[in-house]
Motif scaffolding. Structure first.
Motif, short mmCIF file in Angstrom:
data_model
loop_
_atom_site.label_atom_id
_atom_site.label_comp_id
_atom_site.label_asym_id
_atom_site.label_seq_id
_atom_site.Cartn_x
_atom_site.Cartn_y
_atom_site.Cartn_z
N ALA A 84 50.27 -32.69 -67.38
CA ALA A 84 50.10 -34.14 -67.27
C ALA A 84 50.24 -34.67 -68.82
N PRO A 85 50.91 -35.94 -69.08
CA PRO A 85 51.26 -36.42 -70.58
C PRO A 85 49.95 -37.38 -70.36
N ASP A 86 48.95 -36.95 -70.57
CA ASP A 86 47.76 -37.86 -70.79
C ASP A 86 46.97 -37.69 -72.01
N GLY A 87 47.26 -36.74 -72.89
CA GLY A 87 46.83 -36.65 -74.21
C GLY A 87 45.55 -35.47 -73.94
N TYR A 88 45.30 -34.68 -73.07
CA TYR A 88 44.15 -33.94 -72.74
C TYR A 88 44.78 -32.29 -72.90
N THR A 89 45.99 -32.30 -72.75
CA THR A 89 46.66 -30.85 -73.30
C THR A 89 47.14 -30.91 -74.56
N MET A 90 47.26 -30.19 -75.58
CA MET A 90 47.92 -29.80 -76.67
C MET A 90 48.33 -28.38 -76.70
N LEU A 91 49.43 -28.19 -77.63
CA LEU A 91 49.75 -26.96 -77.72
C LEU A 91 49.94 -26.51 -79.33
N MET A 92 49.51 -25.50 -79.73
CA MET A 92 49.34 -25.07 -81.20
C MET A 92 50.67 -24.15 -81.02
N ALA A 93 51.70 -24.46 -81.32
CA ALA A 93 52.82 -23.57 -81.31
C ALA A 93 53.26 -23.00 -82.74
N LEU A 94 53.99 -21.93 -82.63
CA LEU A 94 54.85 -21.35 -83.71
C LEU A 94 56.33 -21.67 -83.73
N SER A 95 57.02 -21.17 -84.82
CA SER A 95 58.41 -21.51 -84.60
C SER A 95 59.29 -20.98 -83.46
N SER A 96 58.59 -20.02 -83.07
CA SER A 96 59.36 -19.63 -81.75
C SER A 96 59.53 -20.57 -80.78
N VAL A 97 58.94 -21.76 -80.53
CA VAL A 97 58.94 -22.67 -79.69
C VAL A 97 60.50 -23.20 -79.66
N VAL A 98 61.17 -23.18 -80.74
CA VAL A 98 62.51 -23.64 -80.93
C VAL A 98 63.58 -22.68 -80.61
N VAL A 99 63.07 -21.50 -80.47
CA VAL A 99 63.97 -20.17 -80.15
C VAL A 99 63.93 -19.89 -78.61
N LEU A 100 62.86 -19.85 -77.94
CA LEU A 100 62.78 -19.20 -76.69
C LEU A 100 63.65 -20.00 -75.74
N PRO A 101 63.80 -21.23 -75.63
CA PRO A 101 64.78 -21.82 -74.42
C PRO A 101 66.28 -21.13 -74.84
N GLU A 102 66.57 -21.06 -76.24
CA GLU A 102 67.86 -20.68 -76.27
C GLU A 102 68.03 -19.31 -75.98
N ALA A 103 67.00 -18.34 -76.26
CA ALA A 103 66.73 -16.95 -75.86
C ALA A 103 67.01 -16.95 -74.49
N ASP A 104 66.42 -17.62 -73.62
CA ASP A 104 66.63 -17.43 -72.09
C ASP A 104 67.81 -17.79 -71.55
N LYS A 105 68.39 -18.76 -72.14
CA LYS A 105 70.03 -19.00 -71.98
C LYS A 105 70.78 -17.66 -72.17
N ILE A 106 70.76 -17.01 -73.54
CA ILE A 106 71.53 -15.85 -73.65
C ILE A 106 71.18 -14.96 -72.71
N LEU A 107 69.92 -14.75 -72.22
CA LEU A 107 69.39 -13.69 -71.06
C LEU A 107 70.08 -14.13 -69.97
#
Length: 324
Positions: A84-107
């Motif tokens: 829910a976009p209410d500010g009560y859930t945050m993500l501490m991501a690493l740079s892999s966040v930009v990679v994984l969607p594209e990797a799924d497409k390759i797979l």
């Protein structure tokens, strides 16, 4: 009578508006969850915990860190992307966040999430990855390591936090640039991969400095080279790959995201809290002890950085190709 009814209606509307305004001003009125999409012990966890504590202090509300590992970070990232976009859930991501969607497409599988489902709040760190082996390994220098890799194809094993993750991609860059073959062993996160190295299950890892600085100082690991520019203040005796004639670079950055559609006023408060965290003296001390430092970017600059990095990493992922 009509005038009285009209007055009552106007009063009710005014009261409702006042209550709504108070409710809006009350954010955050309950604890906030910061999802770290990896097991404890990795960079995201090392950075996320002190930052969460400092943000909570600024927001006058508890920020609870929840480790949600799996799929190279994809499970936890997808959880936040769909929250829910209410500010009560945050993500501490690493740079892999930009990679994984594209990797799924390759797979040839549906992406667990899309990058546009996440809204950048702030970049926290950006450290070059470091090539590390055990201190008792036979390789004293990068030259020793790469000579062995060339003479013994697929005999050197390296661990990672998962396919296409921040520990996998730089090693694939190294393999490609040196025309060597090394065996990839994916773990469920950086922490387990580092334990795998220390226990002798694997030979090497590419990790952010914050995850390995303590082991290097304790004499349990040895850094051979890094993917940054020049020399690192933390590891002044360790050369960069470019210095060694290998034209590769990779930055393992960490940053905070929230679900797309989070209200602007909530985003503003989280941006302010993230900035405050990077200026908190205790948090700075904790980060310095861990072997990293803040390289803060506020939301607008971080958003541009993420888009640029996504464009660069798309080329790298295509070069790596399909990984089973």
């Amino acid at each position: 009578m009509n005038r009285q009814l009209r007055s009552l209606c106007l009063a009710a509307v005014a009261a409702t508006a006042a209550v709504a305004a108070l409710a809006q001003d009350a954010y955050p009125s309950k604890p906030i969850t910061m999802v770290v999409p990896f097991p404890p012990g990795g960079v995201a966890d090392t950075v996320g915990r002190p930052v969460a504590e400092a943000m909570g202090k600024h927001l006058n509300q508890t920020v609870v860190v929840v480790n949600r590992g799996g799929a190279g970070g994809g499970i936890g990232m997808a959880q936040v992307a769909k929250a829910a976009p209410d500010g009560y859930t945050m993500l501490m991501a690493l740079s892999s966040v930009v990679v994984l969607p594209e990797a799924d497409k390759i797979l040839n599988r549906a992406p667990m999430f899309e990058l546009n489902q996440l809204l950048p709040i702030a970049r926290i760190t950006a450290d070059p990855t470091v090539l590390v082996v055990r201190a008792d390994s036979p390789w004293k220098t990068y030259a020793d390591f790469i000579a062995h890799a060339r003479a013994n194809p697929s005999r050197i094993t390296f661990g990672s936090s998962g396919n296409y993750g921040t520990m996998h991609v730089p090693m694939e860059q190294l393999k490609s640039a040196t025309s060597t073959f090394m065996l990839h062993v994916p773990y469920t996160g950086a922490g387990p991969a580092l334990l795998g190295l220390l226990s002798g299950q694997i030979d090497a890892v590419a990790s952010g400095p914050a995850s390995v600085a303590g082991q290097i100082k304790a004499g349990k690991m040895r850094a051979l080279a890094h993917w940054g520019e020049g020399r690192l203040a933390l590891l002044p005796d360790v050369p960069s790959f470019k210095e060694l004639g290998v034209p590769i670079s990779y930055s393992q950055w960490s940053g905070i995201f929230v679900p797309a559609g989070t209200p602007p006023d909530v985003v503003t408060k989280l941006r302010e809290a993230a900035r405050a965290a990077t200026r908190d003296e205790r948090t700075i001390q904790v980060m310095t002890t861990a072997g990293t430092s803040f390289q803060f970017q506020d939301a607008p600059e971080f958003d541009r950085f993420v888009k640029d990095d996504a464009s660069t990493m798309l080329k790298v992922v295509k070069q790596i190709g399909r990984v089973n």
